[in-house]
Design a protein around this motif. Structure first.
Motif, PDB file in Angstrom:
ATOM      1  N   SER A   1       0.833  -1.198   0.000  1.00 21.55           N
ATOM      2  CA  SER A   1       0.000   0.000   0.000  1.00 21.55           C
ATOM      3  C   SER A   1       0.871   1.253   0.000  1.00 21.55           C
ATOM      4  O   SER A   1       1.862   1.328   0.731  1.00 21.55           O
ATOM      5  CB  SER A   1      -0.901   0.009   1.239  1.00 21.55           C
ATOM      6  OG  SER A   1      -1.548   1.246   1.387  1.00 21.55           O
ATOM      7  N   PRO A   2       0.535   2.264  -0.807  1.00 25.64           N
ATOM      8  CA  PRO A   2       1.364   3.467  -0.867  1.00 25.64           C
ATOM      9  C   PRO A   2       1.341   4.277   0.427  1.00 25.64           C
ATOM     10  O   PRO A   2       2.255   5.058   0.683  1.00 25.64           O
ATOM     11  CB  PRO A   2       0.749   4.260  -2.030  1.00 25.64           C
ATOM     12  CG  PRO A   2      -0.645   3.729  -2.168  1.00 25.64           C
ATOM     13  CD  PRO A   2      -0.565   2.293  -1.781  1.00 25.64           C
ATOM     14  N   SER A   3       0.301   4.102   1.239  1.00 29.25           N
ATOM     15  CA  SER A   3       0.201   4.831   2.501  1.00 29.25           C
ATOM     16  C   SER A   3       0.688   3.939   3.642  1.00 29.25           C
ATOM     17  O   SER A   3      -0.017   3.029   4.073  1.00 29.25           O
ATOM     18  CB  SER A   3      -1.241   5.270   2.765  1.00 29.25           C
ATOM     19  OG  SER A   3      -1.364   5.806   4.069  1.00 29.25           O
ATOM     20  N   TRP A   4       1.913   4.200   4.106  1.00 30.82           N
ATOM     21  CA  TRP A   4       2.478   3.374   5.170  1.00 30.82           C
ATOM     22  C   TRP A   4       1.695   3.523   6.470  1.00 30.82           C
ATOM     23  O   TRP A   4       1.390   2.527   7.144  1.00 30.82           O
ATOM     24  CB  TRP A   4       3.938   3.745   5.388  1.00 30.82           C
ATOM     25  CG  TRP A   4       4.632   2.821   6.348  1.00 30.82           C
ATOM     26  CD1 TRP A   4       4.957   3.071   7.638  1.00 30.82           C
ATOM     27  CD2 TRP A   4       5.075   1.494   6.076  1.00 30.82           C
ATOM     28  NE1 TRP A   4       5.571   1.981   8.198  1.00 30.82           N
ATOM     29  CE2 TRP A   4       5.661   0.998   7.255  1.00 30.82           C
ATOM     30  CE3 TRP A   4       5.027   0.674   4.938  1.00 30.82           C
ATOM     31  CZ2 TRP A   4       6.199  -0.276   7.340  1.00 30.82           C
ATOM     32  CZ3 TRP A   4       5.571  -0.601   5.024  1.00 30.82           C
ATOM     33  CH2 TRP A   4       6.148  -1.063   6.223  1.00 30.82           C
ATOM     34  N   SER A   5       1.331   4.752   6.822  1.00 31.81           N
ATOM     35  CA  SER A   5       0.571   4.973   8.053  1.00 31.81           C
ATOM     36  C   SER A   5      -0.810   4.338   7.965  1.00 31.81           C
ATOM     37  O   SER A   5      -1.305   3.749   8.934  1.00 31.81           O
ATOM     38  CB  SER A   5       0.453   6.468   8.357  1.00 31.81           C
ATOM     39  OG  SER A   5      -0.210   7.147   7.305  1.00 31.81           O
ATOM     40  N   GLY A   6      -1.423   4.441   6.777  1.00 32.90           N
ATOM     41  CA  GLY A   6      -2.734   3.819   6.583  1.00 32.90           C
ATOM     42  C   GLY A   6      -2.653   2.314   6.675  1.00 32.90           C
ATOM     43  O   GLY A   6      -3.531   1.659   7.251  1.00 32.90           O
ATOM     44  N   LEU A   7      -1.592   1.745   6.110  1.00 34.38           N
ATOM     45  CA  LEU A   7      -1.382   0.296   6.174  1.00 34.38           C
ATOM     46  C   LEU A   7      -1.242  -0.155   7.624  1.00 34.38           C
ATOM     47  O   LEU A   7      -1.858  -1.143   8.047  1.00 34.38           O
ATOM     48  CB  LEU A   7      -0.127  -0.065   5.381  1.00 34.38           C
ATOM     49  CG  LEU A   7       0.429  -1.474   5.536  1.00 34.38           C
ATOM     50  CD1 LEU A   7      -0.567  -2.516   5.047  1.00 34.38           C
ATOM     51  CD2 LEU A   7       1.748  -1.615   4.778  1.00 34.38           C
ATOM     52  N   GLN A   8      -0.447   0.570   8.393  1.00 33.42           N
ATOM     53  CA  GLN A   8      -0.238   0.210   9.796  1.00 33.42           C
ATOM     54  C   GLN A   8      -1.540   0.313  10.584  1.00 33.42           C
ATOM     55  O   GLN A   8      -1.874  -0.592  11.358  1.00 33.42           O
ATOM     56  CB  GLN A   8       0.825   1.114  10.415  1.00 33.42           C
ATOM     57  CG  GLN A   8       1.187   0.725  11.847  1.00 33.42           C
ATOM     58  CD  GLN A   8       2.440   1.422  12.337  1.00 33.42           C
ATOM     59  OE1 GLN A   8       3.083   2.144  11.591  1.00 33.42           O
ATOM     60  NE2 GLN A   8       2.792   1.191  13.587  1.00 33.42           N
ATOM     61  N   ARG A   9      -2.285   1.393  10.388  1.00 34.07           N
ATOM     62  CA  ARG A   9      -3.556   1.561  11.102  1.00 34.07           C
ATOM     63  C   ARG A   9      -4.535   0.447  10.754  1.00 34.07           C
ATOM     64  O   ARG A   9      -5.214  -0.099  11.626  1.00 34.07           O
ATOM     65  CB  ARG A   9      -4.180   2.923  10.775  1.00 34.07           C
ATOM     66  CG  ARG A   9      -3.520   4.103  11.449  1.00 34.07           C
ATOM     67  CD  ARG A   9      -4.418   5.341  11.384  1.00 34.07           C
ATOM     68  NE  ARG A   9      -4.801   5.657  10.012  1.00 34.07           N
ATOM     69  CZ  ARG A   9      -4.095   6.455   9.202  1.00 34.07           C
ATOM     70  NH1 ARG A   9      -2.960   6.989   9.637  1.00 34.07           N
ATOM     71  NH2 ARG A   9      -4.517   6.715   7.985  1.00 34.07           N
ATOM     72  N   ARG A  10      -4.593   0.104   9.476  1.00 35.50           N
ATOM     73  CA  ARG A  10      -5.550  -0.922   9.031  1.00 35.50           C
ATOM     74  C   ARG A  10      -5.181  -2.286   9.610  1.00 35.50           C
ATOM     75  O   ARG A  10      -6.047  -3.034  10.066  1.00 35.50           O
ATOM     76  CB  ARG A  10      -5.553  -0.977   7.497  1.00 35.50           C
ATOM     77  CG  ARG A  10      -6.709  -1.735   6.887  1.00 35.50           C
ATOM     78  CD  ARG A  10      -7.980  -0.961   6.986  1.00 35.50           C
ATOM     79  NE  ARG A  10      -9.056  -1.639   6.249  1.00 35.50           N
ATOM     80  CZ  ARG A  10     -10.333  -1.406   6.466  1.00 35.50           C
ATOM     81  NH1 ARG A  10     -10.709  -0.529   7.381  1.00 35.50           N
ATOM     82  NH2 ARG A  10     -11.258  -2.040   5.775  1.00 35.50           N
ATOM     83  N   PHE A  11      -3.895  -2.614   9.597  1.00 36.81           N
ATOM     84  CA  PHE A  11      -3.450  -3.888  10.140  1.00 36.81           C
ATOM     85  C   PHE A  11      -3.769  -3.973  11.630  1.00 36.81           C
ATOM     86  O   PHE A  11      -4.326  -4.965  12.117  1.00 36.81           O
ATOM     87  CB  PHE A  11      -1.953  -4.068   9.902  1.00 36.81           C
ATOM     88  CG  PHE A  11      -1.400  -5.377  10.398  1.00 36.81           C
ATOM     89  CD1 PHE A  11      -1.555  -6.527   9.654  1.00 36.81           C
ATOM     90  CD2 PHE A  11      -0.726  -5.451  11.606  1.00 36.81           C
ATOM     91  CE1 PHE A  11      -1.043  -7.746  10.103  1.00 36.81           C
ATOM     92  CE2 PHE A  11      -0.217  -6.656  12.072  1.00 36.81           C
ATOM     93  CZ  PHE A  11      -0.382  -7.804  11.314  1.00 36.81           C
ATOM     94  N   GLU A  12      -3.416  -2.923  12.361  1.00 45.12           N
ATOM     95  CA  GLU A  12      -3.659  -2.921  13.805  1.00 45.12           C
ATOM     96  C   GLU A  12      -5.151  -2.980  14.117  1.00 45.12           C
ATOM     97  O   GLU A  12      -5.565  -3.654  15.072  1.00 45.12           O
ATOM     98  CB  GLU A  12      -3.021  -1.682  14.426  1.00 45.12           C
ATOM     99  CG  GLU A  12      -1.495  -1.729  14.393  1.00 45.12           C
ATOM    100  CD  GLU A  12      -0.839  -0.429  14.835  1.00 45.12           C
ATOM    101  OE1 GLU A  12      -1.565   0.587  14.959  1.00 45.12           O
ATOM    102  OE2 GLU A  12       0.388  -0.431  15.048  1.00 45.12           O
TER     103      GLU A  12
END
Length: 307
Positions: free
Chosen positions: A169-180
């Motif tokens: 995913s191009p959004s690293w922060s978004g990826l982290q939030r979604r995973f968590e």
């Protein structure tokens, strides 16, 4: 995991921290499941479970729970995908209760692809829930209550819930939030979208997933030709197949076999990074055992000493 009952093989292997192997099959477009069942038999003993899609790309096919049940009746453990696109929370709960009663235990919770992408673009998308809220709903059903916290008077469910993740995913922060958010909602395992950037996957595993005790299976896609790879680059959002791979396929005397070799190399790479692989070989699921063998992955029903 021959010792685990059917329906619990994936869960048992995950809890034992084994290298997990799943593979994707499409349900039939019609009433005859023979081809799907034949592909399932070829995968038996090579994968912990066969993942049955639920209207992938918004293309109409047999219901995932029906196809998953047919596979398990043939001795092949299934992961039943459940997408929120086509059903409201009443229907989702009804299907999940039915799946449990039929012996299905593995569920992959998905939001679902947009209706406009599929073969019935005039259909109405429901999206009453999305994947995180579906995971929360699964956790409630397992606890013995419905979406409104009313007791399930005829018994709680026992479903092993998984989720999808896109480490590219191009959004690293978004990826982290979604995973968590998915971990917090109850996801017990993750299957990734198609991986082409293994450095990015390693970064995701080291900086995000390593903080949580959840297996991540890298999505490995069988590329059949340079034309196939270019089509994916043009039409699949978020996926970029490197030009070096496209050129390698274009130069090969046997592009399909070259694709098998590339997938096997990716399986080898994944074994150094994460806890499993999820193989996708559209209409050529029969080649998955060869990919796994070349990739150095022993049959899942082999004695532990041979793995």
């Amino acid at each position: 995991m021959a010792s685990a009952p059917l329906g619990y093989q994936l869960r048992t292997a995950a809890k034992a921290n084994q290298f997990l192997v799943t593979a994707e099959v499409m349900p039939p477009k019609g009433g005859n499941p023979e081809h799907m069942l034949a592909m399932g038999q070829m995968l038996r003993g090579r994968v912990h479970a066969v993942n049955v899609t639920d209207g992938s790309r918004a293309v109409m096919r047999m219901s995932s729970w029906a196809a998953a049940l047919l596979l398990q009746q043939q001795g092949v453990e299934a992961v039943c995908q459940v997408a929120c696109r086509d059903r409201n929370r009443i229907a989702l709960q009804a299907d999940l209760m039915g799946a449990h009663a039929l012996g299905l235990r593995n569920i992959l919770a998905l939001t679902g692809d947009p209706v406009k992408a599929g073969d019935h673009p005039e259909a109405r998308g429901v999206f009453d829930l999305e994947s995180v809220r579906l995971l929360k709903l699964l956790e409630k059903l397992n606890y013995g209550v419905d979406s409104h916290d009313n007791p399930l008077t005829d018994g709680a469910l026992d479903l092993f819930a998984g989720a999808a993740i896109d480490p590219q995913s191009p959004s690293w922060s978004g990826l982290q939030r979604r995973f968590e958010a998915k971990v917090k909602a109850g996801a017990q395992f993750f299957q990734s979208q198609m991986i082409t950037d293994f450095d990015r996957l390693a970064k995701f595993m080291n900086q995000v997933a390593s903080s949580y005790d959840r297996p991540v299976l890298a999505g490995i896609f069988l590329l059949k030709s340079a034309k196939n790879a270019r089509f994916i680059n043009r039409n699949v959002p978020g996926v970029h197949i490197p030009e070096a791979i496209v050129e390698r396929l274009a130069a090969a005397a046997d592009p399909l076999q070259e694709g098998v070799q590339i997938a096997a190399e990716q399986v080898q790479a994944a074994q150094q990074i994460c806890q499993g692989v999820h193989l996708m070989a559209v209409r050529r699921e029969d080649l998955i055992p060869q990919i796994l063998e070349l990739g150095g992955v022993a049959p899942v029903d082999a004695p532990l000493a041979q793995r």
